[in-house]
Motif scaffolding. Structure first.
Motif, PDB file in Angstrom:
ATOM      1  N   ILE A 178       0.821  -1.213   0.000  1.00  0.00           N
ATOM      2  CA  ILE A 178       0.000   0.000   0.000  1.00  0.00           C
ATOM      3  C   ILE A 178       0.852   1.258   0.000  1.00  0.00           C
ATOM      4  N   LYS A 179       2.151   1.116   0.253  1.00  0.00           N
ATOM      5  CA  LYS A 179       3.056   2.268   0.213  1.00  0.00           C
ATOM      6  C   LYS A 179       3.616   2.520  -1.188  1.00  0.00           C
ATOM      7  N   ASP A 180       3.474   1.551  -2.090  1.00  0.00           N
ATOM      8  CA  ASP A 180       3.979   1.742  -3.444  1.00  0.00           C
ATOM      9  C   ASP A 180       3.172   2.820  -4.171  1.00  0.00           C
ATOM     10  N   PRO A 181       3.815   3.711  -4.893  1.00  0.00           N
ATOM     11  CA  PRO A 181       3.068   4.717  -5.668  1.00  0.00           C
ATOM     12  C   PRO A 181       2.116   4.043  -6.660  1.00  0.00           C
ATOM     13  N   ALA A 182       0.897   4.562  -6.750  1.00  0.00           N
ATOM     14  CA  ALA A 182      -0.101   3.968  -7.642  1.00  0.00           C
ATOM     15  C   ALA A 182       0.396   3.902  -9.081  1.00  0.00           C
ATOM     16  N   MET A 183       1.119   4.922  -9.517  1.00  0.00           N
ATOM     17  CA  MET A 183       1.622   4.925 -10.888  1.00  0.00           C
ATOM     18  C   MET A 183       2.600   3.774 -11.123  1.00  0.00           C
ATOM     19  N   ASN A 184       3.418   3.470 -10.133  1.00  0.00           N
ATOM     20  CA  ASN A 184       4.343   2.349 -10.273  1.00  0.00           C
ATOM     21  C   ASN A 184       3.607   1.021 -10.404  1.00  0.00           C
ATOM     22  N   ILE A 185       2.553   0.867  -9.604  1.00  0.00           N
ATOM     23  CA  ILE A 185       1.760  -0.366  -9.666  1.00  0.00           C
ATOM     24  C   ILE A 185       1.079  -0.489 -11.024  1.00  0.00           C
ATOM     25  N   VAL A 186       0.460   0.604 -11.456  1.00  0.00           N
ATOM     26  CA  VAL A 186      -0.244   0.596 -12.737  1.00  0.00           C
ATOM     27  C   VAL A 186       0.729   0.311 -13.889  1.00  0.00           C
ATOM     28  N   SER A 187       1.889   0.896 -13.846  1.00  0.00           N
ATOM     29  CA  SER A 187       2.876   0.659 -14.904  1.00  0.00           C
ATOM     30  C   SER A 187       3.267  -0.809 -14.977  1.00  0.00           C
ATOM     31  N   ASP A 188       3.455  -1.417 -13.805  1.00  0.00           N
ATOM     32  CA  ASP A 188       3.851  -2.821 -13.782  1.00  0.00           C
ATOM     33  C   ASP A 188       2.715  -3.724 -14.258  1.00  0.00           C
ATOM     34  N   LEU A 189       1.501  -3.419 -13.853  1.00  0.00           N
ATOM     35  CA  LEU A 189       0.361  -4.223 -14.299  1.00  0.00           C
ATOM     36  C   LEU A 189       0.137  -4.059 -15.809  1.00  0.00           C
ATOM     37  N   PHE A 190       0.298  -2.843 -16.305  1.00  0.00           N
ATOM     38  CA  PHE A 190       0.128  -2.609 -17.748  1.00  0.00           C
ATOM     39  C   PHE A 190       1.150  -3.417 -18.546  1.00  0.00           C
ATOM     40  N   ARG A 191       2.362  -3.483 -18.026  1.00  0.00           N
ATOM     41  CA  ARG A 191       3.405  -4.265 -18.694  1.00  0.00           C
ATOM     42  C   ARG A 191       3.030  -5.743 -18.789  1.00  0.00           C
ATOM     43  N   ARG A 192       2.286  -6.233 -17.815  1.00  0.00           N
ATOM     44  CA  ARG A 192       1.876  -7.642 -17.820  1.00  0.00           C
ATOM     45  C   ARG A 192       0.739  -7.914 -18.807  1.00  0.00           C
ATOM     46  N   ASP A 193       0.077  -6.852 -19.266  1.00  0.00           N
ATOM     47  CA  ASP A 193      -0.943  -6.921 -20.319  1.00  0.00           C
ATOM     48  C   ASP A 193      -2.053  -7.931 -20.026  1.00  0.00           C
ATOM     49  N   PRO A 194      -2.753  -7.793 -18.898  1.00  0.00           N
ATOM     50  CA  PRO A 194      -3.819  -8.754 -18.585  1.00  0.00           C
ATOM     51  C   PRO A 194      -5.089  -8.508 -19.398  1.00  0.00           C
ATOM     52  N   ASP A 195      -5.826  -9.584 -19.632  1.00  0.00           N
ATOM     53  CA  ASP A 195      -7.193  -9.483 -20.146  1.00  0.00           C
ATOM     54  C   ASP A 195      -8.191  -9.438 -18.990  1.00  0.00           C
ATOM     55  N   VAL A 196      -7.848 -10.172 -17.932  1.00  0.00           N
ATOM     56  CA  VAL A 196      -8.649 -10.168 -16.702  1.00  0.00           C
ATOM     57  C   VAL A 196      -7.706  -9.836 -15.558  1.00  0.00           C
ATOM     58  N   LEU A 197      -8.117  -8.876 -14.731  1.00  0.00           N
ATOM     59  CA  LEU A 197      -7.282  -8.443 -13.613  1.00  0.00           C
ATOM     60  C   LEU A 197      -8.107  -8.513 -12.332  1.00  0.00           C
ATOM     61  N   GLY A 198      -7.674  -9.347 -11.393  1.00  0.00           N
ATOM     62  CA  GLY A 198      -8.387  -9.502 -10.123  1.00  0.00           C
ATOM     63  C   GLY A 198      -7.620  -8.906  -8.964  1.00  0.00           C
ATOM     64  N   PHE A 199      -8.345  -8.352  -7.995  1.00  0.00           N
ATOM     65  CA  PHE A 199      -7.733  -7.782  -6.803  1.00  0.00           C
ATOM     66  C   PHE A 199      -8.359  -8.389  -5.557  1.00  0.00           C
ATOM     67  N   SER A 200      -7.511  -8.735  -4.580  1.00  0.00           N
ATOM     68  CA  SER A 200      -7.979  -9.202  -3.277  1.00  0.00           C
ATOM     69  C   SER A 200      -8.056  -8.003  -2.348  1.00  0.00           C
ATOM     70  N   CYS A 201      -9.248  -7.745  -1.804  1.00  0.00           N
ATOM     71  CA  CYS A 201      -9.530  -6.469  -1.139  1.00  0.00           C
ATOM     72  C   CYS A 201      -9.809  -6.639   0.356  1.00  0.00           C
ATOM     73  N   TYR A 202      -9.174  -5.798   1.148  1.00  0.00           N
ATOM     74  CA  TYR A 202      -9.310  -5.798   2.604  1.00  0.00           C
ATOM     75  C   TYR A 202      -9.422  -4.353   3.069  1.00  0.00           C
ATOM     76  N   ILE A 203      -9.729  -4.158   4.348  1.00  0.00           N
ATOM     77  CA  ILE A 203      -9.888  -2.781   4.822  1.00  0.00           C
ATOM     78  C   ILE A 203      -8.594  -2.000   4.712  1.00  0.00           C
ATOM     79  N   TRP A 204      -7.456  -2.692   4.801  1.00  0.00           N
ATOM     80  CA  TRP A 204      -6.185  -1.963   4.785  1.00  0.00           C
ATOM     81  C   TRP A 204      -5.724  -1.590   3.379  1.00  0.00           C
ATOM     82  N   ASN A 205      -6.366  -2.141   2.329  1.00  0.00           N
ATOM     83  CA  ASN A 205      -5.861  -1.819   0.984  1.00  0.00           C
ATOM     84  C   ASN A 205      -6.927  -1.341   0.013  1.00  0.00           C
TER      85      ASN A 205
END
Length: 594
Positions: A39-66
């Motif tokens: 949760i400390k990683d900059p959102a842009m860094n996360i998005v850049s890395d996910l975009f590089r992976r080029d998913p068709d389906v992207l799932g997130f595991s969600c909790y109160i802390w994230n």
């Protein structure tokens, strides 16, 4: 179809067990890639890395802390790649699902509850006929954009879920990460502040499979395994068999369990006291409150006398560290009642006392009854309370100051001897010490700035001087010992005026090198020369008989103590020895400042 499942963990050392379950369950039909961030990683860094992976389906595991950080990433990803199918799952979105689907138009699906089978079925439909109305346990949008919430899915047979602990890509990081492990799902209790109360019944994984997974993790280098079972010891024979297996096969790995202390059987405690290797097991015990009315209102069955018996028996064994939890803000627990709860639990002497604040989790009974008790709470996660009809925000802020100082001065174990002395002899109670010191800390704005180790000691000394605490010379002696014991190597600086000059030190080091048995047989066994002492030892005067204090708790000022702290050359930690103050040479004696 390229499928990526992701989670934003609270810290880098954490891992997300949910992702591994999804990957394991779907692996025969879909090759799923896991992507973990913090949760400390900059959102842009996360998005850049996910975009590089080029998913068709992207799932997130969600909790109160994230959840809030996850939402930012989701919205950015959907703007960049509108055709991407985004799936949310996890406890934070499994309740009030309509709210989340309407709040987040970027989200295409939400998997509710236990997700393995539902996620697999959903992937089949996304890659196939897209008949989402057949997927039990999912929320989706129909062709008109309307939110549809399907009925829930029956619970899985746990043995049908493949192991989540057999991925080669995980093995290199095992020694440096926390491994989460479950032997069961569900909770037998009905605590109204907890999501676990919603799932009825407890199901267990096969014992032999559990043992095989544990052994694989240990053999692969895991150093810390945290069992996420809500009540690990609810089934005595199952817990005993695992305890025995871990005792036989631990190889230095540490295991942490959440236990319910008041149902722990005496024979289990006796077994652990006799057989558990020191430092291998840790127990987390949720006490939450010792107020009987409060526990009754939240449907929490707890026998505090039996809980005390368990905690004290475990403590007496010296084998297992205990982490006890409290929750401030439960129904009918006002400031004075919480003070009593805190003191009741602190008196048990836990290695760590976690002071948390009530959170109104979605789906819980207490959130549904919030108006009954006058609760106000944060609109967004973590939904922490801001007060109720008997505990106003001002009192919550006072307790927050207790939490801050408790973490710095007790849970950190930097001043154990000093804090224990102060609580036992100089303050009305443990709570009062932490409250008064916390108030002093905040008045000076110290919560806004960082601190080093010596700052903690200097600030405590300042507080004690300001309030005119008696016997500060005794406190200072204990603080010196605590400070020395906080270093792995001989400290380069101290925060007090050192007692001896070089001549006096030389005289005492000469005495200790020539007559080491005066300190103890343990010190003599070190075989330290005068040169070794100069390099690896420090000495100070304690203005009372430290040996007698440690043995009897008596402060005897008639005899001062020479404290000798020896640091191992390899940094493995200090040892301390004491001896009655010897008479140094006359030359040295003339320069000793008493």
């Amino acid at each position: 179809m390229n499928v990526v499942v992701s989670s934003l963990n609270a810290k880098y050392i954490h891992t997300c067990l949910a992702l591994r379950y999804l990957k394991a369950f779907c692996r025969d039909e879909f090759d799923i890639e896991m992507a973990e961030y913090t949760i400390k990683d900059p959102a842009m860094n996360i998005v850049s890395d996910l975009f590089r992976r080029d998913p068709d389906v992207l799932g997130f595991s969600c909790y109160i802390w994230n959840i809030e950080e996850t939402i930012r990433v989701v919205r950015m990803m959907k703007k960049i790649k509108p055709e991407l199918k985004i799936v949310l799952g996890g406890p934070e979105v499994s309740y009030d699902t309509d709210h989340w689907m309407n709040e987040l138009p970027e989200v295409d699906f939400i998997v509710m509850g236990e997700g393995e089978e539902t996620f697999l079925h959903l992937l089949r439909e996304i890659s196939g006929d897209r008949k989402y109305h057949f997927v039990f346990g999912v929320a989706y949008r129909n062709a008109d954009g309307e939110v549809c919430v399907n009925p829930g899915r029956p619970k899985l047979k746990l043995d049908d879920i493949p192991s989540p602990h057999r991925f080669a890509e995980d093995e290199a990081a095992l020694p440096n990460r926390v491994v989460y492990f479950e032997t069961s799902r569900g909770c037998p209790f009905s605590c109204q502040f907890c999501l676990s109360s919603i799932e009825v019944g407890v199901r267990y994984f096969d014992m032999e499979r559990t043992k095989a997974d544990l052994l694989h993790l240990i053999d692969s280098g895991a150093k810390l395994i945290k069992f996420v079972d809500r009540t690990f010891n609810i089934k005595r024979d199952y817990a005993m068999e695992i305890f025995q297996f871990l005792i036989d096969n631990h190889r230095g790995c540490v295991f942490q369990f959440e236990i319910t202390a008041d149902i722990m059987r005496p024979e289990v405690l006796d077994f652990l006291a006799e057989h558990a290797p020191p430092g291998i097991f840790r127990f987390e015990i949720g006490v939450q409150s010792t107020n009987d009315l409060t526990n009754e209102l939240v449907k929490r069955r707890q026998n505090f006398s039996k809980l005390t018996r368990t905690v004290m028996k475990v403590k007496e064994s010296g084998k297992i560290d205990q982490h006890l939890d409290l929750i401030a803000g439960l129904p009918e627990e006002d400031y004075d009642s919480f003070r009593q709860t805190f003191n009741d639990v602190f008196a048990l002497g836990p290695e760590e006392l976690q002071l948390g604040f009530l959170k109104m989790l979605r789906g819980t009974g207490l959130r549904h009854e919030a108006d009954k008790y006058g609760y106000v709470y944060m609109d967004q996660a973590p939904y922490e309370i801001l007060g109720n009809s008997i505990l106003p925000f001002s009192d919550l802020m006072r307790i927050k100051r207790v939490e801050d100082v408790l973490e710095k001065y007790w849970n950190s174990h930097r001043l154990d001897r000093t804090v224990r002395y102060l609580i036992d002899r100089q303050f009305d109670s443990a709570f009062d010490f932490f409250q008064l010191f916390g108030d002093y800390w905040e008045e000076r704005g110290w919560q806004k700035i960082g601190h080093q180790l010596e700052d903690l000691f200097e600030r405590l000394q300042s507080f004690l001087e300001q309030r005119g605490t008696p016997d500060r010379d005794v406190v200072l002696g204990l603080m010196k010992l605590d400070y020395f014991m906080n270093h792995r190597y001989k400290p380069r600086k101290i925060w007090w005026d050192f007692t001896y000059d070089k001549n006096a030190q030389a005289s005492y080091f000469r005495i200790m090198a020539e007559r080491p048995e005066q300190a103890s047989s343990g010190f003599a066994a070190l075989g330290m020369s005068e040169k070794d002492l100069y390099k690896h030892a420090v000495l100070e005067t304690i203005p009372f008989d430290l040996r007698r204090y440690e043995a009897e708790g008596t402060i005897d000022r008639s005899r001062s103590t020479l404290l000798v702290v020896v640091y191992a050359a390899d940094g493995s930690g200090p040892q301390y020895f004491t001896m009655p103050m010897p008479s140094p040479s006359r030359e040295a004696e003339s320069v000793v400042r008493n």
